[in-house]
Structures are given as structure tokens and as C-alpha cells.
Design a protein around this motif. Sequence first.
Motif, PDB file in Angstrom:
ATOM      1  N   MET A 105      49.994  32.533  39.867  1.00  0.00           N
ATOM      2  CA  MET A 105      50.518  33.199  38.679  1.00  0.00           C
ATOM      3  C   MET A 105      52.039  33.259  38.745  1.00  0.00           C
ATOM      4  N   GLU A 106      52.697  32.961  37.633  1.00  0.00           N
ATOM      5  CA  GLU A 106      54.147  33.067  37.532  1.00  0.00           C
ATOM      6  C   GLU A 106      54.515  34.443  36.981  1.00  0.00           C
ATOM      7  N   LEU A 107      55.594  35.037  37.524  1.00  0.00           N
ATOM      8  CA  LEU A 107      55.974  36.385  37.105  1.00  0.00           C
ATOM      9  C   LEU A 107      56.354  36.457  35.640  1.00  0.00           C
ATOM     10  N   ARG A 150      47.669  39.835  46.743  1.00  0.00           N
ATOM     11  CA  ARG A 150      48.755  40.811  46.719  1.00  0.00           C
ATOM     12  C   ARG A 150      49.563  40.651  45.439  1.00  0.00           C
ATOM     13  N   VAL A 151      49.962  41.772  44.850  1.00  0.00           N
ATOM     14  CA  VAL A 151      50.795  41.734  43.647  1.00  0.00           C
ATOM     15  C   VAL A 151      52.231  42.071  44.030  1.00  0.00           C
ATOM     16  N   LEU A 208      45.958  42.872  32.981  1.00  0.00           N
ATOM     17  CA  LEU A 208      44.539  42.698  32.680  1.00  0.00           C
ATOM     18  C   LEU A 208      44.246  41.297  32.156  1.00  0.00           C
ATOM     19  N   ASP A 209      45.169  40.762  31.363  1.00  0.00           N
ATOM     20  CA  ASP A 209      44.986  39.417  30.820  1.00  0.00           C
ATOM     21  C   ASP A 209      44.941  38.369  31.942  1.00  0.00           C
ATOM     22  N   VAL A 210      45.877  38.457  32.906  1.00  0.00           N
ATOM     23  CA  VAL A 210      45.913  37.440  33.958  1.00  0.00           C
ATOM     24  C   VAL A 210      44.757  37.618  34.935  1.00  0.00           C
ATOM     25  N   LYS A 233      43.820  34.228  37.039  1.00  0.00           N
ATOM     26  CA  LYS A 233      45.091  33.850  37.666  1.00  0.00           C
ATOM     27  C   LYS A 233      45.460  34.785  38.807  1.00  0.00           C
ATOM     28  N   LEU A 234      44.839  35.955  38.842  1.00  0.00           N
ATOM     29  CA  LEU A 234      44.933  36.857  39.989  1.00  0.00           C
ATOM     30  C   LEU A 234      43.509  37.160  40.431  1.00  0.00           C
TER      31      LEU A 234
END
Length: 488
Positions: A1-3, A40-41, A27-29, A34-35
Motif C-alpha cells: 500500500m502507498e501512503l 504494521r501500519v 477501511l477501504d484499503v 491492500k493491508l
Amino acid sequence: MELHELKPSRGKDANAPIYLQLYRRYLDVIAAGKLRPGERVPSVRSLASELNLARGTVELAYQMLTSEGYFTARGAAGTFISPRIESLGEPGPAAPPLPPATAADTAPRSAPAGAAPRPFQLGLPALDAFPRKTWSRLAGRNARVMDTAALIYPDITGYDPLRRAIATYLGISRGIACTHEQVFVTAGHLGTLEMVCRTLLSPGDTGWYEDPGYLFARHFLERAGMRLAPVPVDEEGLDVAAGLKHAGDARFAVVTPTHQSPTGVTLSLPRRLQLLEWASQRDAWIVEDDYDSEFRYHGRPLPALKSLDRDDRVLYTGTFSKVLFPGLRLAYLVVPASQIDRFRDAARHLPGPGSILLQATVADFMTQGHFARHLRKMRALYGERRGFLVDALSHVFDDTLSVAPQAGGIHALASLPRGRDDKVLVAAAQQQGLAVQAVSNWQMRAASGTSRARLPARSGLLLGFTNITGPEVAMQLCGQLLTATRGV
């Protein structure tokens, strides 16, 4: 996932607070895969710097995601996507999108005080602990921004953002993979049962019913023309073998597997699998009433029976009466995807769930994180208040009442010594204004003239404890109960 995928939008959500926009982006990603669970976030500091946001804004979004179970904090190791998001067994469909975020109104408005509950009354949440100011603020805002859609005939299946919020919540908290199209909002639990009866059943159909079981549902089903076969409940929950023996050809079963009503036992895993196998083989329906699964005091909440359903035989029901307040008269039903059209057609001939304003307020209460925080607070509070009642009963009644241990729920079951008639004791207590109920009144009997033996009667007192606010109150009420029933 890209920030950059988390960057707040300038589109349709531009008027919503930034923290809610960030909450929805996560929630979308997550829904898009994608997560993944366990990843880890970014830290609050690094994400705030990358997106040019205030740290407080990011912290608030992270707090909401953590309180609702999407994130889990591991101290110095950082914050991670919760492993609980991963569904049990075979993966289900992707989580449905969250309803559009709404801006929170900051002007509080007091709510009128309701009538005081009767001592030991069942089925009531802790009314003194409900966040009335938050609720009033959300309700007031929905009333002020009411548009034309709220003035015309509402959707027969319920307010769309609320159905989306329920589907998301069930996916995280109960392991149920469903879309919002499968969710039907109803006018209370009896409205849910009416929808099931109108859609899938016919008068005269035989159904398994827990014995003892939820009294008011039994009365409704009998008046709807259903023939109920009492199936005994033991320490493992519904005795499926007894049901197979006495009414193996039944068309449906109504069960409370997480916290059996009223005994409080949990349906064991072997019995759950046995029940599902019976339903699959007989093309029968299982109505899972998950009425207070949110309140568990020891360990994690058990997965719903529906989460184990691979053949689409389980109809899952829940209610807001126990977790928010009964005056809402709102419940919900999750139906198999293959049955959506049938239920929509039946819903056209039913009264529907009522006011959009109430449904919109519940939706905002859920999507803005208040619902998860309220449940977490209530779990701790109810564990404490149950302790007040158990200690007081032990002190006042010595060994004449035995309170069964329980992992959750909002009432206690106090067993009586052999030979004591719970109906006589309850009649005396109710004359003194105490809302105690007798277990034997919740038990069915085999119909006369059948070959089945009468089921052994249980004897015990059902006592609600959610509105017992302290040990002194518990001692006073138990003293009144002793005085009312002495010599009976």
C-alpha cells in the motif's frame, strides 16, 4: 500500500472531518486487501508528516480504528492490522464499504430522563450509563440536516448506511462475512421473527425450541401458527440428539448459542456442527438469536454460529435493545445471499423498521466509534455489577440460592433447592415490586397425548443486574427479596 492512498479526498467526503476521512481510507484499503491482518501500519508521527496533517487528527482516527477492532497496538513494536479481521475457514466476500462519513456536531443537547427500571428487571441495559449527550448531539444533527429522502417512504430493508455499518461490525466482531444487501433492519426482535415466518415458513411447520427458552419469542411463534417441539438444554446447550430423536423432520430451529436464554450456557462446538449438519441434510433453517453476545466478561467473544455456516442455512439476528436501549425498537436480520430477493419481497408487506432519523443516529453512533467505546465500557461495568449481585445473594441467602457461573450476559440465574417452587416465590416477590422471573415459566412441556415424556421442570430465579449501581443497592434489593419470600 502507498501512503498517498490514505490522503483525505477532495470529492464527496470533503465536508467530513479529516479524521473521519482518514478512518474511511483505512477501511477501504483493508477491504481491498491492500493491508492484511498482522501488517504494521505507519506510526502517527510518520503518517501525519507524510500527509501534512496534525498529529491529533491522525491519533483520533487511529483511536477509532483500534476501538472498533481494526487495529491492535503492541507498545513500542507499533500498531498493526488486527489478526481478528481474518475470517474463520474459507474466506468470504470482501467487507462492504463503510457508509459516507458525517460531520460530528459539537453542540450537546440533553436527553429527557426515562422512567426508572424495576428492581431485577430483565432485558434492560444500564440506562444510567448510556451516553445521552453524545446520542442527543447525533440525533439533533440528523434532525437538522434532514433531507427530502427522509420525508418520503423509507427503504423497506432499512436505512442503507445503517445496514452497511451493521455488516462491517459483524464482519469484525462476530466473524460473519456478509454484504449490506443481506442485512434487513426490523422493528425489534419480534419483527425479525415475523419476517422469517412470512418468508420461509408456513403455519403448521414444526420447529425446535430450546427448553427452557426465550418466553416472548415462543409466544410469538405459537401465535404465528408454528408447532414448537421442546428440545432440552443441558450444560452444552441445545441437546441436538434429543431433537433428532423427537422431531428430526422439523423445518426450523430457534437457538441462542452464544449465551442461552435463560440458562446462560454456551452451545458446544460439537453440538454446533451437529446442528448445522442436521439443517443441511433436512433443508431446515436455523434462526440464531445473538441477543447479548457483546457482553462477555472472560475471554474473547465466541464466534457466531453463522460464521461456521457453509451451506447457508443460518439466519442471524441481533438487536440494539440490549446494547443501546429498548425504546429504539430496532433489530436486524442477516439472510443468505440466495434468499435476498425472497426477503425483499416479504418486506414489502411488512410495516418496516420505522423512522429514518433513529436509524441514521444509530448509523452515526456506529461509524464514528461511539458504539465500540460504549460496548467496551459496558463489558467492564456489567462484570462489576454482576459481582455486586452475586456477593449480596451469597451474603443474604447463605446456601439457599446458588448462582451459576457465567462468562457473559445481562442477567443471573439463581437455582433453588430441590422442592422449592419458583413460581410461588416469584409471585410473592412481584407483589413487592421486584421484577424477578421464574425459570419454570420459560420452560415448555411436551403436548399431552404425545409419546414424549414430560421434560423435568427446572426451578430458579432470573435476576437482571445491569441497573444495580453499587454493593449497597444490591444488599438492599436482596434484603427486600428475602423479606418478600420468607415463609413462602
